[in-house]
Design a protein around this motif. Sequence first.
Motif, PDB file in Angstrom:
ATOM      1  N   PRO A 139       0.786  -1.028  -0.036  1.00 33.54           N
ATOM      2  CA  PRO A 139       0.020   0.089   0.082  1.00 33.54           C
ATOM      3  C   PRO A 139       0.694   1.350  -0.054  1.00 33.54           C
ATOM      4  O   PRO A 139       0.449   2.138  -0.435  1.00 33.54           O
ATOM      5  CB  PRO A 139      -0.862  -0.159   1.283  1.00 33.54           C
ATOM      6  N   LEU A 140       2.051   1.408   0.529  1.00 30.63           N
ATOM      7  CA  LEU A 140       2.903   2.492   0.574  1.00 30.63           C
ATOM      8  C   LEU A 140       3.469   2.973  -0.856  1.00 30.63           C
ATOM      9  O   LEU A 140       3.380   3.831  -1.166  1.00 30.63           O
ATOM     10  CB  LEU A 140       3.867   2.248   1.289  1.00 30.63           C
ATOM     11  N   ASP A 141       3.684   1.784  -1.593  1.00 32.69           N
ATOM     12  CA  ASP A 141       4.476   2.049  -3.054  1.00 32.69           C
ATOM     13  C   ASP A 141       3.384   2.012  -4.046  1.00 32.69           C
ATOM     14  O   ASP A 141       4.165   1.854  -5.295  1.00 32.69           O
ATOM     15  CB  ASP A 141       5.507   1.278  -2.955  1.00 32.69           C
ATOM     16  N   THR A 142       2.177   1.634  -3.811  1.00 29.15           N
ATOM     17  CA  THR A 142       1.220   1.515  -5.129  1.00 29.15           C
ATOM     18  C   THR A 142       0.505   2.571  -5.287  1.00 29.15           C
ATOM     19  O   THR A 142       0.008   3.320  -4.435  1.00 29.15           O
ATOM     20  CB  THR A 142       0.237   0.382  -4.862  1.00 29.15           C
ATOM     21  N   ASP A 143       0.655   3.045  -6.832  1.00 27.54           N
ATOM     22  CA  ASP A 143      -0.314   4.136  -7.208  1.00 27.54           C
ATOM     23  C   ASP A 143      -1.689   3.622  -7.915  1.00 27.54           C
ATOM     24  O   ASP A 143      -1.766   2.848  -8.728  1.00 27.54           O
ATOM     25  CB  ASP A 143       0.258   4.852  -8.399  1.00 27.54           C
ATOM     26  N   LEU A 144      -2.462   3.485  -6.803  1.00 28.19           N
ATOM     27  CA  LEU A 144      -3.777   2.879  -6.917  1.00 28.19           C
ATOM     28  C   LEU A 144      -4.483   3.507  -8.281  1.00 28.19           C
ATOM     29  O   LEU A 144      -4.767   4.562  -8.242  1.00 28.19           O
ATOM     30  CB  LEU A 144      -4.538   2.961  -5.641  1.00 28.19           C
ATOM     31  N   GLY A 145      -5.078   2.323  -8.981  1.00 30.03           N
ATOM     32  CA  GLY A 145      -5.655   2.836 -10.482  1.00 30.03           C
ATOM     33  C   GLY A 145      -7.075   2.843 -10.213  1.00 30.03           C
ATOM     34  O   GLY A 145      -7.673   2.472  -9.003  1.00 30.03           O
ATOM     35  N   GLU A 146      -7.893   3.292 -11.177  1.00 29.74           N
ATOM     36  CA  GLU A 146      -9.331   3.230 -11.075  1.00 29.74           C
ATOM     37  C   GLU A 146      -9.864   1.834 -10.781  1.00 29.74           C
ATOM     38  O   GLU A 146      -9.165   0.865 -11.353  1.00 29.74           O
ATOM     39  CB  GLU A 146      -9.947   3.735 -12.394  1.00 29.74           C
TER      40      GLU A 146
END
Length: 190
Positions: A139-146
């Motif tokens: 969760p720290l390093d993920t650019d969460l997508g749509e």
Amino acid sequence: MGRAGPLIVSSSAKRCLDTSRLIFGDNAARRLLPVPSLYDGLLQPGHDNLFDNLGYAPLRPYMDAEGGEDLLDAYAEAAMEGIAQALVATAPADGGDPDILARSVAEPWVICCHAIYTNRLCLMLATALDLPDCERSVPLDTDLGETDGFLVLPDQGTVTLLSEIALSDTAHRSIESLRAEHAAAQDQTV
């Protein structure tokens, strides 16, 4: 616990609820927990400025930004309180047990809410479960997508992006199938 499927924690925003239903189909209705504070919490002062400065990005830069960690920690704490209230309110079989959140933390969770806020809530859960740093980094390093979210499997000590698991047949998702797909994905990365 004995409940069927993961606890699906979702913002009450239509798009987040639709994501949960898209992934889990009719099975979502059994464990879908819409939590208004997951949306309302990001309408607080300071959130817009932080997002305006960083945009869509992984959680780590937000946590490193001036005031970012405090703002997101306050959001995550309020969100967990909202989740606890929603669990108590929707679980008459548990007799309104105030410890239902502590017991539910040991169950599989799916988290679908809003960009970095989903990540922060997932990090809080991973930390509460004392998952290893490599899992907290998801969760720290993920650019969460749509239309994405996280699957947290406490019994396996893992955090996985939903989009990394093959979600083509979404109508009848069960936690067993998610676990099997997660294990297969892990085998492929080794």
